[in-house]
Scaffold this motif. Structure first.
Motif, short mmCIF file in Angstrom:
data_model
loop_
_atom_site.label_atom_id
_atom_site.label_comp_id
_atom_site.label_asym_id
_atom_site.label_seq_id
_atom_site.Cartn_x
_atom_site.Cartn_y
_atom_site.Cartn_z
N VAL A 67 3.72 56.31 9.71
CA VAL A 67 3.59 56.74 11.11
C VAL A 67 4.06 58.18 11.28
CG1 VAL A 67 4.49 56.36 13.44
CG2 VAL A 67 3.72 54.42 12.09
N LEU A 68 5.18 58.53 10.64
CA LEU A 68 5.67 59.91 10.74
C LEU A 68 4.69 60.89 10.11
CD1 LEU A 68 9.47 59.47 9.98
CD2 LEU A 68 8.43 59.98 12.17
N LEU B 238 7.69 55.35 15.90
CA LEU B 238 6.70 55.12 16.96
C LEU B 238 7.03 55.95 18.21
CD1 LEU B 238 6.23 51.24 16.66
CD2 LEU B 238 4.58 53.01 16.02
N VAL B 239 8.33 56.01 18.54
CA VAL B 239 8.74 56.81 19.72
C VAL B 239 8.45 58.29 19.49
CG1 VAL B 239 10.73 57.54 21.09
CG2 VAL B 239 10.48 55.14 20.44
N MET B 240 8.74 58.82 18.30
CA MET B 240 8.48 60.22 18.01
C MET B 240 7.00 60.53 18.07
SD MET B 240 11.15 61.22 14.97
CE MET B 240 10.29 62.76 14.73
N ALA B 241 6.19 59.64 17.49
CA ALA B 241 4.74 59.85 17.55
C ALA B 241 4.24 59.78 18.99
CB ALA B 241 4.03 58.81 16.69
N ARG C 33 0.56 61.55 19.67
CA ARG C 33 -0.28 61.29 18.51
C ARG C 33 -0.24 59.82 18.12
NH1 ARG C 33 1.18 66.54 14.68
NH2 ARG C 33 0.40 68.11 16.11
N LEU C 34 0.30 58.99 18.97
CA LEU C 34 0.37 57.56 18.70
C LEU C 34 -0.88 56.90 19.27
CD1 LEU C 34 2.04 55.24 17.52
CD2 LEU C 34 3.08 54.96 19.77
N ALA D 19 -1.45 52.67 9.57
CA ALA D 19 -0.09 52.42 9.10
C ALA D 19 0.10 50.96 8.70
CB ALA D 19 0.91 52.82 10.18
N LEU D 20 -0.42 50.05 9.51
CA LEU D 20 -0.29 48.62 9.19
C LEU D 20 -1.06 48.27 7.92
CD1 LEU D 20 -0.56 47.02 12.75
CD2 LEU D 20 1.46 47.15 11.30
N ALA D 21 -2.28 48.85 7.77
CA ALA D 21 -3.08 48.54 6.57
C ALA D 21 -2.37 49.06 5.31
CB ALA D 21 -4.46 49.17 6.71
#
Length: 593
Positions: free
Chosen positions: A90-91, A336-339, A344-345, A353-355
């Motif tokens: 995610v980052l 997630l909060v930073m994205a 960009r989230l 990310a999950l895959a």
């Protein structure tokens, strides 16, 4: 012949596994197939082994317990792997690496080799936030390699710096390999993280020292950024003033909070200072107050969020507030909060990310299941005793053992990646190390430093593959200068990695020579000879201190005159006198009426 095979089943089994791997079969299936094949052979040859094979068909019922027990599916330690993997991806998708490289590159740009310093510094930061080598190498290869080639960096230096800085995610917490090593060695992940922190920072410093030496010996291989490329302008003095102001604020807050918060006052003071300087930088940029230079604003705004995330993950683990699994969960939420703050989230980012997290976690899980099958048979043929006797009897004692083991891991790293080494080799080495009195946390960190080389040397250095996948293969036109840029060849990537592999080998030697770099995780050592135990004298008891003359006992005191010792003691008030009991007549049978 059959008896010879039966009594030497362990080395035959290990050699067969190496052959399967060299044929290119997947590691997880090679482990499981070797385990099941030699289990069947071992059961048939058990009568000819002279007691060295302890296998029978009912033993297969132990496999479900191994799979669903606390070794694999219910292992809380391994649960940290998907959390840290998700956080890192995610980052990486949120553009944090791009912002860091651009800002730190501008900060170090005026000095020779500044972009290389920036890549190493950002690589260490990404290692402390993502813990994923692939994400670090690919991100820095896409962002920094074109800039370094644009301004005349030597291709071998540029590719070596990018690949090596990405592998810092192997040793700087929250490293995934340290989680696996802690599980295989039966030690705390928090202790492993604390022990690996200083070696990781020392290795980062050695990389920077190499760049410094190269910038002096070959200055044309890493020129400084030209004036027109420094878009943020000057302003280092403003940044220094901002840092000094933050230090003063933090110290003042610490002095104010110390009487009420004690040992936590320093952390709270530093937190207050960071929040204040971050709010000032954001307000200065938003309101155009021009209190700070553009460079200082950008450095503060870009660096503080990942540093805060590092503290959220590692700080809580080191302070004992959270377990590594809980720290990973908080890190995933923080990513997630930073994205989200960077806007960009998106749903596509979460899906990717999950895959990727599911893919890596499944890869680890299948290797671990295969390793459980292999180890069941290997232990049944007393393979662990064979390895232990082989390693413990090496000449040179502990030092000889460490040299042979590190050479073995270094050679195997040419063909196996760190997960495979951790699941196949480490469980065989740990009992011998423990029997020699080697601290297993220190041993695990030493192996972690060694396993870094599996990413760097050919033919299977994954960091080199990651960089090869994003480096230019054909000439291209630079979008800024309009000049044609030559491609980066595979040979240049490989030769660029060689000096950094040598630095990693040097770090292995330093870890052996200075074990306190790791052993500090135990805290301050207490000398038992300095411990003094004092037992206070109890009032009214008349007992002398321990060790006093008389052996700790007091002479009997005579009773006071007129005291009838045959009567119960009186505790105040008038008590009627009790007649003395008459002596029983022993010449007659006892009466129970």
């Amino acid at each position: 012949m059959i008896a010879f095979i039966a009594q030497n089943m362990a080395p035959i089994m290990f050699a067969s596994l190496i052959v399967f791997l060299l044929f290119g079969y997947p590691v997880a299936f090679s482990l499981a197939a070797s385990g099941l094949l030699f289990f069947a052979i071992g059961v048939e040859l058990a009568p000819f082994s002279g007691g060295s094979i302890n296998l029978s068909w009912p033993l297969l019922w132990a496999l479900p317990e191994n799979f669903y027990g606390n070794r694999v599916m219910s292992n809380d330690v391994l649960l940290a792997i998907p959390f840290f993997t998700f956080m890192g991806i995610v980052l990486e998708r949120s553009g944090m690496a791009e912002d860091l490289l651009d800002t730190v590159g501008q900060l170090f740009g005026p000095i020779r080799g500044g972009l290389a310093y920036a890549v190493i510094f950002v690589g260490a930061l990404l290692a402390a936030t993502t813990g994923v080598v692939a994400a670090s190498v690919i991100a820095m290869g896409l962002i920094s390699l074109p800039i370094m080639l644009r301004y005349g960096y030597d291709r071998r230096v540029a590719s070596g710096v990018i690949a090596a800085s990405g592998t810092l995610a192997q040793i700087i917490p929250p490293s995934l390999v340290l989680i696996v090593l802690a599980d295989q060695l039966g030690r705390s992940v928090g202790d492993m993280y604390a022990g690996a922190l200083i070696p990781g920072l020392v290795l980062t410093g050695l990389y920077m020292l190499y760049i410094l030496v190269m910038s002096i010996i070959r200055p044309n291989s890493m020129p400084a950024l030209p004036e027109e490329a420094r878009t943020l302008g000057k302003g280092v003095l403003s940044l220094v003033v901002a840092l000094l102001a933050a230090g003063i604020i933090g110290y003042a807050a610490y002095r104010y909070l110390e009487p009420t918060h004690g040992a936590n006052a320093d952390i709270l003071g530093a937190t207050i200072a960071v929040v204040v300087i971050y709010v000032v930088a954001v307000a200065d940029k938003a309101l155009s107050l021009n209190v700070m230079s553009r460079l200082a604003q950008q450095v503060v705004i870009v660096l503080i969020p990942p540093l805060a995330l590092i503290f959220l993950v590692l700080g809580t683990i080191f302070l004992g507030i959270a377990t590594p699994t809980e720290g990973g969960a908080m890190g995933a939420v923080g990513a997630l909060v930073m994205a989200g703050f960077k806007r960009r989230l998106t749903l596509d980012v979460i899906k990717q990310a999950l895959a990727s997290t599911t893919r890596l976690s499944s890869f680890v899980l299948f290797i671990l299941i295969g390793a459980r099958v292999f180890s069941l048979t290997f232990y049944g043929v007393n393979g662990h005793l064979w390895v232990e006797h082989l390693l413990v009897s090496l000449p040179g004692g502990e030092l000889g053992f460490l040299i042979v083991v590190n050479v073995l891991v270094f050679v195997l790293a040419f063909f196996l990646d760190f997960f495979e080494l951790a699941f196949i080799i480490v469980p065989l080495l740990a009992p011998a190390a423990d029997k020699l009195g080697i601290d297993l946390v220190w041993f695990g960190v030493l192996l972690g430093v060694n396993m870094q080389t599996s990413f760097m040397h050919p033919p299977f250095g994954f960091a080199l593959f990651y960089l090869r996948s994003v480096a230019a293969r054909v000439p291209y036109l630079d979008r800024i200068t309009g000049k044609q840029i030559a491609p980066v060849t595979t040979g240049q990537i490989y030769w660029g990695a060689v000096p950094f592999v040598c630095i990693q080998v040097l770090m292995i030697a330093l870890t052996i020579a200075f074990p306190q770099m790791v052993m500090h995780y135990k805290g301050k050592t207490v000398d038992p000879s300095t411990i003094e135990i004092q037992v206070p004298e109890l009032p009214g008891m008349g007992l002398p201190p321990l060790g006093a003359p008389g052996g700790g006992s007091t002479p009997a005191q005579p009773a006071a005159p007129g005291t009838d010792l045959s009567q119960p003691p009186s505790f105040g008030g008038d008590q009627p006198a009790q007649p003395a009991p008459s002596a029983p007549d022993l010449s007659k049978p006892p009466s129970f009426n």
